[in-house]
Design a protein around this motif. Structure first.
Motif, PDB file in Angstrom:
ATOM      1  N   GLU A 456      20.783  30.955  22.403  1.00 57.39           N
ATOM      2  CA  GLU A 456      20.158  32.192  22.895  1.00 57.39           C
ATOM      3  C   GLU A 456      19.957  33.219  21.498  1.00 57.39           C
ATOM      4  OE1 GLU A 456      22.788  33.900  25.838  1.00 57.39           O
ATOM      5  OE2 GLU A 456      22.202  32.400  27.481  1.00 57.39           O
ATOM      6  N   GLN A 457      20.969  33.183  20.664  1.00 57.80           N
ATOM      7  CA  GLN A 457      20.589  34.050  19.413  1.00 57.80           C
ATOM      8  C   GLN A 457      19.713  33.436  18.451  1.00 57.80           C
ATOM      9  OE1 GLN A 457      24.310  35.690  17.988  1.00 57.80           O
ATOM     10  NE2 GLN A 457      24.948  36.656  19.823  1.00 57.80           N
ATOM     11  N   PHE A 458      20.147  32.200  18.247  1.00 53.51           N
ATOM     12  CA  PHE A 458      19.445  31.488  17.068  1.00 53.51           C
ATOM     13  C   PHE A 458      18.727  30.262  17.181  1.00 53.51           C
ATOM     14  CE2 PHE A 458      23.991  33.096  15.938  1.00 53.51           C
ATOM     15  CZ  PHE A 458      23.384  34.211  14.921  1.00 53.51           C
ATOM     16  N   GLY A 459      18.675  29.753  18.576  1.00 55.52           N
ATOM     17  CA  GLY A 459      18.096  28.408  18.642  1.00 55.52           C
ATOM     18  C   GLY A 459      18.680  27.175  18.406  1.00 55.52           C
ATOM     19  N   ILE A 460      18.008  26.064  18.508  1.00 55.33           N
ATOM     20  CA  ILE A 460      18.720  24.875  18.165  1.00 55.33           C
ATOM     21  C   ILE A 460      18.837  24.541  16.603  1.00 55.33           C
ATOM     22  CG2 ILE A 460      18.077  24.015  20.316  1.00 55.33           C
ATOM     23  CD1 ILE A 460      15.743  22.727  18.904  1.00 55.33           C
ATOM     24  N   THR A 461      19.606  23.631  16.360  1.00 59.10           N
ATOM     25  CA  THR A 461      19.747  23.149  14.763  1.00 59.10           C
ATOM     26  C   THR A 461      18.518  22.474  14.458  1.00 59.10           C
ATOM     27  OG1 THR A 461      22.022  22.980  15.269  1.00 59.10           O
ATOM     28  CG2 THR A 461      21.512  22.328  13.160  1.00 59.10           C
ATOM     29  N   GLU A 462      18.142  22.690  13.228  1.00 60.11           N
ATOM     30  CA  GLU A 462      16.988  21.740  12.671  1.00 60.11           C
ATOM     31  C   GLU A 462      17.858  20.773  11.666  1.00 60.11           C
ATOM     32  OE1 GLU A 462      13.465  22.204   9.186  1.00 60.11           O
ATOM     33  OE2 GLU A 462      14.652  23.742   9.640  1.00 60.11           O
ATOM     34  N   PHE A 463      17.284  19.530  12.039  1.00 58.32           N
ATOM     35  CA  PHE A 463      17.772  18.373  11.705  1.00 58.32           C
ATOM     36  C   PHE A 463      17.097  17.631  10.333  1.00 58.32           C
ATOM     37  CE2 PHE A 463      18.726  13.615  11.668  1.00 58.32           C
ATOM     38  CZ  PHE A 463      19.718  13.630  11.032  1.00 58.32           C
ATOM     39  N   LEU A 464      17.725  17.645   9.284  1.00 60.52           N
ATOM     40  CA  LEU A 464      16.954  17.044   8.068  1.00 60.52           C
ATOM     41  C   LEU A 464      17.799  15.907   7.378  1.00 60.52           C
ATOM     42  CD1 LEU A 464      16.484  20.443   6.314  1.00 60.52           C
ATOM     43  CD2 LEU A 464      15.163  19.745   7.749  1.00 60.52           C
ATOM     44  N   GLY A 465      18.430  15.426   8.372  1.00 55.77           N
ATOM     45  CA  GLY A 465      18.979  13.942   7.976  1.00 55.77           C
ATOM     46  C   GLY A 465      18.615  12.720   7.661  1.00 55.77           C
ATOM     47  N   TYR A 466      17.428  12.628   8.055  1.00 60.93           N
ATOM     48  CA  TYR A 466      16.569  11.579   7.983  1.00 60.93           C
ATOM     49  C   TYR A 466      16.234  11.463   6.612  1.00 60.93           C
ATOM     50  CZ  TYR A 466      15.916  11.005  13.054  1.00 60.93           C
ATOM     51  OH  TYR A 466      16.280  10.782  14.292  1.00 60.93           O
ATOM     52  N   THR A 467      15.894  12.477   5.720  1.00 65.45           N
ATOM     53  CA  THR A 467      15.587  12.286   4.244  1.00 65.45           C
ATOM     54  C   THR A 467      16.642  13.098   3.305  1.00 65.45           C
ATOM     55  OG1 THR A 467      14.542  14.617   4.726  1.00 65.45           O
ATOM     56  CG2 THR A 467      13.029  12.532   4.947  1.00 65.45           C
ATOM     57  N   LEU A 495      25.278  25.685  12.278  1.00 67.64           N
ATOM     58  CA  LEU A 495      24.232  25.857  10.965  1.00 67.64           C
ATOM     59  C   LEU A 495      22.851  25.943  11.628  1.00 67.64           C
ATOM     60  CD1 LEU A 495      25.784  23.232   8.777  1.00 67.64           C
ATOM     61  CD2 LEU A 495      26.331  25.702   8.683  1.00 67.64           C
ATOM     62  N   ASP A 496      21.895  26.649  10.872  1.00 69.49           N
ATOM     63  CA  ASP A 496      20.533  26.615  11.355  1.00 69.49           C
ATOM     64  C   ASP A 496      19.776  25.561  10.992  1.00 69.49           C
ATOM     65  OD1 ASP A 496      20.956  26.979   8.384  1.00 69.49           O
ATOM     66  OD2 ASP A 496      19.188  28.343   8.379  1.00 69.49           O
ATOM     67  N   ARG A 497      20.258  24.547   9.854  1.00 69.07           N
ATOM     68  CA  ARG A 497      19.816  23.228   9.632  1.00 69.07           C
ATOM     69  C   ARG A 497      20.780  22.569   8.965  1.00 69.07           C
ATOM     70  NH1 ARG A 497      16.951  23.964   4.059  1.00 69.07           N
ATOM     71  NH2 ARG A 497      15.249  23.437   5.050  1.00 69.07           N
ATOM     72  N   THR A 498      20.701  21.163   9.245  1.00 70.58           N
ATOM     73  CA  THR A 498      21.748  20.331   8.624  1.00 70.58           C
ATOM     74  C   THR A 498      21.409  18.842   8.403  1.00 70.58           C
ATOM     75  OG1 THR A 498      23.865  19.658   9.402  1.00 70.58           O
ATOM     76  CG2 THR A 498      22.243  19.895  11.039  1.00 70.58           C
ATOM     77  N   PRO A 499      22.013  18.082   7.429  1.00 69.73           N
ATOM     78  CA  PRO A 499      21.909  16.806   7.284  1.00 69.73           C
ATOM     79  C   PRO A 499      22.804  16.001   8.148  1.00 69.73           C
ATOM     80  CG  PRO A 499      23.085  17.661   5.668  1.00 69.73           C
ATOM     81  CD  PRO A 499      23.042  18.860   6.381  1.00 69.73           C
ATOM     82  N   PHE A 500      23.680  16.569   8.762  1.00 68.16           N
ATOM     83  CA  PHE A 500      24.603  15.820   9.653  1.00 68.16           C
ATOM     84  C   PHE A 500      24.130  15.179  10.901  1.00 68.16           C
ATOM     85  CE2 PHE A 500      27.177  18.191   6.758  1.00 68.16           C
ATOM     86  CZ  PHE A 500      28.771  17.620   6.669  1.00 68.16           C
ATOM     87  N   TYR A 501      24.078  13.753  11.065  1.00 63.49           N
ATOM     88  CA  TYR A 501      23.653  13.233  12.125  1.00 63.49           C
ATOM     89  C   TYR A 501      24.813  13.317  13.358  1.00 63.49           C
ATOM     90  CZ  TYR A 501      22.180   9.540  15.261  1.00 63.49           C
ATOM     91  OH  TYR A 501      21.544   8.961  16.704  1.00 63.49           O
ATOM     92  N   ALA A 502      24.257  13.718  14.480  1.00 64.91           N
ATOM     93  CA  ALA A 502      25.404  13.989  15.797  1.00 64.91           C
ATOM     94  C   ALA A 502      25.431  12.897  16.408  1.00 64.91           C
ATOM     95  CB  ALA A 502      25.082  15.380  16.308  1.00 64.91           C
ATOM     96  N   GLU A 503      26.589  12.435  16.745  1.00 63.81           N
ATOM     97  CA  GLU A 503      26.871  11.237  17.615  1.00 63.81           C
ATOM     98  C   GLU A 503      25.808  10.897  18.643  1.00 63.81           C
ATOM     99  OE1 GLU A 503      30.280   9.179  20.382  1.00 63.81           O
ATOM    100  OE2 GLU A 503      30.941  10.925  18.994  1.00 63.81           O
ATOM    101  N   SER A 504      25.252   9.904  18.756  1.00 62.02           N
ATOM    102  CA  SER A 504      24.181   9.779  20.069  1.00 62.02           C
ATOM    103  C   SER A 504      23.543   7.984  19.704  1.00 62.02           C
ATOM    104  CB  SER A 504      23.163  10.735  20.095  1.00 62.02           C
ATOM    105  OG  SER A 504      22.251  10.429  18.703  1.00 62.02           O
ATOM    106  N   GLY A 505      23.349   7.642  20.932  1.00 69.07           N
ATOM    107  CA  GLY A 505      22.866   6.354  20.891  1.00 69.07           C
ATOM    108  C   GLY A 505      23.811   5.241  20.167  1.00 69.07           C
TER     109      GLY A 505
END
Length: 868
Positions: A456-467, A495-505
């Protein structure tokens, strides 16, 4: 109007009103709180609770649903009523903060009463009755003033009937239901208020107005953007439009019932609810359709979870066919008919025809064998008295799939009562065991509130981990995450942005570090706290880390590279499995980590060594080609046009991520290598069964494959040294085995000579042709041979006992052909004295024991038995 036309008319009506037509989701939901997709809104739940931003403001769908497990269990009612089904379709339209009551109420009326020429269903508006919640003045006014429904056909009901809640907390709101008066032959007048069963005033469309949020204390506050969720049962409406009394008489069910009657040779009246044969036809028809749709969506018969529910559905159908005296298989022909009925709406069912028929045929064959075994057990139990114990009834239910009513029916024919109290006690005990075994895997409400506050305060995380493997980020929040197994405090960092991949798939979450000017967090795992909100769980290893700080987020690059190799290899392995074993192979789970990959898939038999070799060959041929592996985003429709197939466990929106790796084209949001050659050598290390119709393959790639090769070479070198091989290790081992065989033959000959000599000594001690002797220090096999050699010396009965070289006790006995007793009689009681047992039915017997201290007593018992 047939079923296909009804479904399309609903979709077309709302598509013309700017709704996005959303294809039906799988019967296997992403929502872990339900076993199956139980309602049309289930796929949209993240939008309603605010965990995800919907890609559209309006949607319409005809959703495949199943209710046969957990609290949504209609299984036992199927066939007994006019409307209960396990599998059904729920047509619905949805507004995510867009339109509200003022729009959906008139639209629903227009569709229901509009002429077929204009796309409506042509129902008589004068037969319509409306219910609203007792507090909903707004809905009542719209129905009466805007639509024109007379006030005497609008009734108000309370929370039980006209208020909908997603759970104890969260979005909720009043409902308005549309009912049709089916006429006085179905009950007295008075509207829905006086007809709770809905026999005369049948409800067929429920309009849910989500306008409140319920807090844990029960208080409700208005939602900032009220939403709409409607549900119209396709089968129920179809019966109304086709002018028939029940869902069983529609074009969805009549072909299946006709097939069931053809197979069983029973001609029944579909609507006779007091006739057992008619009931059985309805069960066969419904369960064939529901099991067909479940298998097509990837559910397979097993002993747990969804698979167990499917197994119950199949077994219930087969039981009733069996009760009707039908010896031939019923599922194959019924499933073929179900596929023909559902194929236009769901082409995947047609595509999977051979596999669906195969799975259900094999399951029926296995259960018919089990059913015969259970009936044999029941027959034996019914001959022992005038009552059947509750524990026996429970075993028949739990192990052999016998419902209590089947056991009661068979027992009743023998005038035997079933102990119902005992059965219920066993069932209660089982439920308590299951309840105790369940683990709460979800986060607490308090932690969920904390996660939602971050969004609600900051929104979702921007994921940059593909690059990127490292990013400059801002710490949004640091929350307590309990302690690890060693008692160290853990934190969740957002974090607002992260290279960390979150467990999925199936792919594990990244590890690494988050560093600020005041401290460092060692990230132990990365997961999703909420959709697209990445949670970095770890421990503070230096100083402090707090919200608002600038941070450097860096993943463990070597670990990520190893994981990427295994993930891309998993896709190639999936492709090769389908190529070698067939297109029926579907992923049923996976693990992709830095150390290995695990792939679970549907297949009905073990994978042979030759098939594994061919799968390995195909995968490694692709890695040697070293073609580019390309990950890119595109529309879901474009991905489908490219032939991409979905990968288990991932959830896809309108924009999807596609991986092209050699011949494999699949939807996947994971991280991957840039060329297939980066994977290195792929080596399958195990293949096993993990359940009925489910297999598991584990494999390694890259450095792990090199390490395995080096380890195997070292082992071969050691083996060569041990067997004295100077060249080919296999030849060296074979020579050593030949030497061992020769030595064993020599030893056997020497033992025979020694036994012959020893046999003469023992036989010399015979008294009236009977010898009982203690012989210590020889193996059980040799003791048996010695007993036979003593008998050949003219001894009628011989029993030998002694302590073995390993510290146990061995017993052997032999009798002459004219003795008239089995050799086991000489030693079976003696064996108990040394804590063992054994025997045989012929003229030679052996036994063993664990307690040498009982040998003297055993000798005494054996002597008495031999002389008896």
């Amino acid at each position: 109007m047939n079923a296909d036309q009804l479904r399309q008319s609903f979709l077309d009506f709302f598509a013309a009103k700017d709704h996005s037509v959303v294809p039906s989701a799988s019967l296997i939901p992403h929502d872990p709180t339900v076993m199956f997709t139980v309602a049309g809104m289930v796929p949209f739940k993240p939008y309603f609770v605010g965990d995800e931003v919907p890609p559209y403001q309006r949607a319409v769908s005809s959703q495949k649903c199943a209710r046969a497990g957990g609290k949504h269990n209609d299984l036992d009612d199927v066939g007994r009523t006019k409307r209960h089904l396990v599998f059904f379709e729920m047509m619905g339209n949805f507004s995510f903060g867009d339109y509200f009551k003022e729009a959906i109420i008139p639209w629903s009326w227009d569709l229901v009463t509009g002429s077929p020429e204009s796309g409506g269903w042509g129902m008589d508006g004068d037969r319509m009755w409306i219910t609203v919640h007792e507090t909903d003045d707004e809905a009542e006014a719209i129905w009466h003033e805007q639509v024109g429904v007379p006030m005497n056909r609008i009734q108000r009901l309370g929370d039980k009937d006209n208020f909908w809640q997603m759970g104890d907390t969260g979005p909720c709101g009043p409902c308005s239901e549309i009912h049709i008066d089916r006429g006085p032959e179905f009950g007295p007048d008075g509207g829905p208020l006086g007809d709770p069963a809905g026999d005369r005033f049948m409800e067929f469309w429920n309009l849910v107005f989500m306008q409140y949020n319920q807090a844990p204390d029960g208080s409700r506050t208005p939602l900032p953007k009220p939403s709409v969720d409607t549900g119209a049962g396709l089968e129920r409406i179809l019966a109304l439009l086709q002018g028939v009394d029940s869902v069983w008489e529609t074009d969805l069910m009549v072909p299946l019932i006709d097939t069931a009657q053809s197979i069983t040779g029973k001609r029944t009246i579909v609507g006779d609810y007091d006739d057992r044969d008619s009931f059985a036809m309805r069960v066969l028809a419904e369960h064939a359709r529901s099991s067909t749709m479940l298998v097509s969506d990837g559910v397979f018969p097993s002993n747990e979870g969804r698979g167990y529910v499917l197994r119950r559905i199949i077994r219930r159908a087969v039981r009733y066919a069996f009760l009707l005296g039908t010896e031939q298989l019923v599922m194959p022909r019924l499933v073929e008919t179900a596929i023909d009925v559902m194929g236009n709406a769901y082409p995947d069912v047609v595509k999977n025809r051979d596999f669906i028929v195969g799975v259900l045929t094999r399951e029926e064959e296995r259960f018919r064998h089990t059913l015969k075994t259970g009936l044999s057990i029941l027959d034996d139990e019914l001959t022992t008295g005038d009552s059947l114990s509750g524990s026996t009834a429970f075993v028949l239910h739990d192990t052999y799939g016998f419902p209590l009513e089947l056991t009661q029916e068979i027992a009743g024919e023998r005038e035997v009562e079933v102990d119902l109290a005992g059965f219920e006690a066993e069932m209660t005990a089982q439920r308590e065991r299951a309840k105790a075994a369940r683990k709460d895997s979800g986060a607490s409400d308090e932690r969920l509130d904390g996660y939602r506050e971050v969004v609600e305060q900051f929104g979702i995380t921007e994921f940059l981990g593909y690059t990127d493997v490292s990013t400059q980020s801002r710490v949004l929040s640091v929350l307590s995450a309990g302690t690890d197994d060693d008692g160290n405090e853990l934190v969740d960092v957002f974090l607002d942005r992260t290279p960390f991949y979150a467990e999925s798939g199936g792919q594990v979450g990244d590890t690494g570090t988050i560093s600020t000017e005041t401290g460092k967090v060692e990230v132990l795992d990365t997961t999703f706290a909420l959709p697209n909100l990445r949670r970095h769980t770890g421990r503070v290893v230096d100083g402090t880390v707090s919200a608002g700080q600038e941070a450097t987020a860096a993943i463990d690059g070597a670990r990520r590279d190893a994981t990427k190799r295994n993930h891309t290899a998993t896709h190639l392995l999936h492709w090769a499995l389908r190529r070698v074993l067939g297109d029926h192979v579907k992923q049923a789970g996976s693990y992709v980590g830095p150390d290995r990959l695990r792939f679970d898939f549907s297949h009905y038999e073990s994978v042979t060594a030759d098939e594994i070799a061919e799968i390995e060959r195909l995968v490694n041929a692709e890695t040697l080609r070293n073609e580019r592996a390309r990950s890119f985003e595109t529309s879901k429709s474009e991905a489908e046009a490219l032939g991409a197939i979905a990968f288990f466990g991932d959830k896809y929106g309108d924009i999807v991520r596609v991986l092209e790796a050699g011949p494999s084209v699949e939807l996947c949001g994971g991280t991957h290598v840039s060329a297939t050659g980066d994977i290195g050598t792929v080596k399958i290390v195990s293949e096993s069964s993990i359940g009925s119709n489910l297999r598991r393959i584990e494999a390694i790639t890259g450095e792990a494959s090199v390490a395995l090769l080096q380890e195997d070479e070292a082992k071969l070198g050691t083996i060569g040294q041990l067997v004295g091989a100077t060249g080919d290790v296999v030849d060296g081992v074979q020579r050593k085995l030949d030497e061992i065989k020769e030595l064993q033959n020599e030893l056997k000959a020497m033992r025979s000579q020694m036994a012959a000599g020893r046999a003469s000594e023992i036989a010399a001690g015979a008294d009236d042709g009977v010898v009982v002797a203690r012989v210590d220090g020889i193996d059980p096999g040799d003791l048996r041979e010695l007993a036979l050699a003593v008998r050949q010396q003219g001894v009628r009965r011989v029993a030998l006992l002694g302590e073995t070289p390993t510290g146990g006790v061995s017993l052997a006995a032999a009798v002459g052909p004219d003795e008239g007793i089995p050799a086991a009689n000489l030693i079976k009681d003696a064996a108990r004295a040394v804590g063992g047992g054994g025997g045989g039915k012929g003229d030679v017997a052996t036994a063993g024991g664990k307690d040498p201290s009982g040998l003297d007593e055993a000798m005494r018992i054996a002597t008495e038995a031999a002389r008896a």
